[in-house]
Design a protein around this motif. Structure first.
Motif, PDB file in Angstrom:
ATOM      1  N   PHE A  36       0.980  -1.142  -0.045  1.00  0.00           N
ATOM      2  CA  PHE A  36      -0.154  -0.073  -0.006  1.00  0.00           C
ATOM      3  C   PHE A  36       1.019   1.285  -0.129  1.00  0.00           C
ATOM      4  CE2 PHE A  36      -3.690  -2.017   2.524  1.00  0.00           C
ATOM      5  CZ  PHE A  36      -3.964  -2.892   1.368  1.00  0.00           C
ATOM      6  N   HIS A  37       0.814   2.102  -1.027  1.00  0.00           N
ATOM      7  CA  HIS A  37       1.737   3.186  -1.270  1.00  0.00           C
ATOM      8  C   HIS A  37       0.950   4.349  -1.441  1.00  0.00           C
ATOM      9  CE1 HIS A  37       1.494   2.932  -5.435  1.00  0.00           C
ATOM     10  NE2 HIS A  37       1.359   1.835  -5.313  1.00  0.00           N
ATOM     11  N   GLN A  61      -2.087   1.631  -4.874  1.00  0.00           N
ATOM     12  CA  GLN A  61      -1.840   3.145  -4.403  1.00  0.00           C
ATOM     13  C   GLN A  61      -3.329   3.283  -3.505  1.00  0.00           C
ATOM     14  OE1 GLN A  61      -1.356   6.008  -7.372  1.00  0.00           O
ATOM     15  NE2 GLN A  61      -1.278   7.728  -5.802  1.00  0.00           N
ATOM     16  N   VAL A  62      -2.740   3.642  -2.087  1.00  0.00           N
ATOM     17  CA  VAL A  62      -3.836   3.967  -1.168  1.00  0.00           C
ATOM     18  C   VAL A  62      -3.533   5.143  -0.200  1.00  0.00           C
ATOM     19  CG1 VAL A  62      -5.148   2.910   0.726  1.00  0.00           C
ATOM     20  CG2 VAL A  62      -4.253   1.504  -1.244  1.00  0.00           C
ATOM     21  N   ALA A  66      -7.483   7.954   4.443  1.00  0.00           N
ATOM     22  CA  ALA A  66      -8.918   7.569   4.040  1.00  0.00           C
ATOM     23  C   ALA A  66      -9.542   6.233   4.121  1.00  0.00           C
ATOM     24  CB  ALA A  66      -8.924   7.841   2.356  1.00  0.00           C
ATOM     25  N   ALA A  67     -10.268   6.145   5.094  1.00  0.00           N
ATOM     26  CA  ALA A  67     -10.639   4.880   5.502  1.00  0.00           C
ATOM     27  C   ALA A  67     -11.498   4.025   4.621  1.00  0.00           C
ATOM     28  CB  ALA A  67     -11.586   4.744   6.877  1.00  0.00           C
ATOM     29  N   ALA A  68     -12.207   4.684   3.671  1.00  0.00           N
ATOM     30  CA  ALA A  68     -12.818   3.901   2.605  1.00  0.00           C
ATOM     31  C   ALA A  68     -11.855   3.368   1.614  1.00  0.00           C
ATOM     32  CB  ALA A  68     -13.853   5.074   1.909  1.00  0.00           C
ATOM     33  N   GLN A  69     -10.804   4.073   1.305  1.00  0.00           N
ATOM     34  CA  GLN A  69      -9.594   3.719   0.326  1.00  0.00           C
ATOM     35  C   GLN A  69      -8.912   2.481   1.036  1.00  0.00           C
ATOM     36  OE1 GLN A  69      -6.928   6.118  -1.677  1.00  0.00           O
ATOM     37  NE2 GLN A  69      -8.369   7.820  -1.816  1.00  0.00           N
TER      38      GLN A  69
END
Length: 81
Positions: A36-37, A61-62, A66-69
């Motif tokens: 996760f980057h 890519q996160v 952002a909790a939803a992401q």
């Protein structure tokens, strides 16, 4: 040392620094690694380095703020692995 074959490691910040070192160490022990980057370029370099060492890696890519992401990326990683 315990082997990690059959396991998936989700690593935040896995494109550089301590996160990358942790991702590479887990891949060396047999885990499939999902990075996760926030930075695509360095994440691609990390994935290439892991694959060159015969490991399995994927970059996502996160924005971890952002909790939803994060939730969506986690669900995608679970579904794919």
């Amino acid at each position: 040392m315990k082997r990690l074959e059959g396991r998936v490691a989700l690593v935040t910040g896995g494109s550089r620094g301590i996160g990358r070192a942790g991702a590479e160490a887990r891949a060396a022990r047999g885990a499939k690694v999902v990075l996760f980057h926030a930075r695509p370029g360095s994440a691609d370099e990390a994935v290439s380095a892991i694959q060159a060492a015969k490991g399995t890696a994927q970059a996502m890519q996160v924005d971890v703020a952002a909790a939803a992401q994060v939730g969506a990326a986690f669900e995608k990683a679970v579904a794919e692995h």
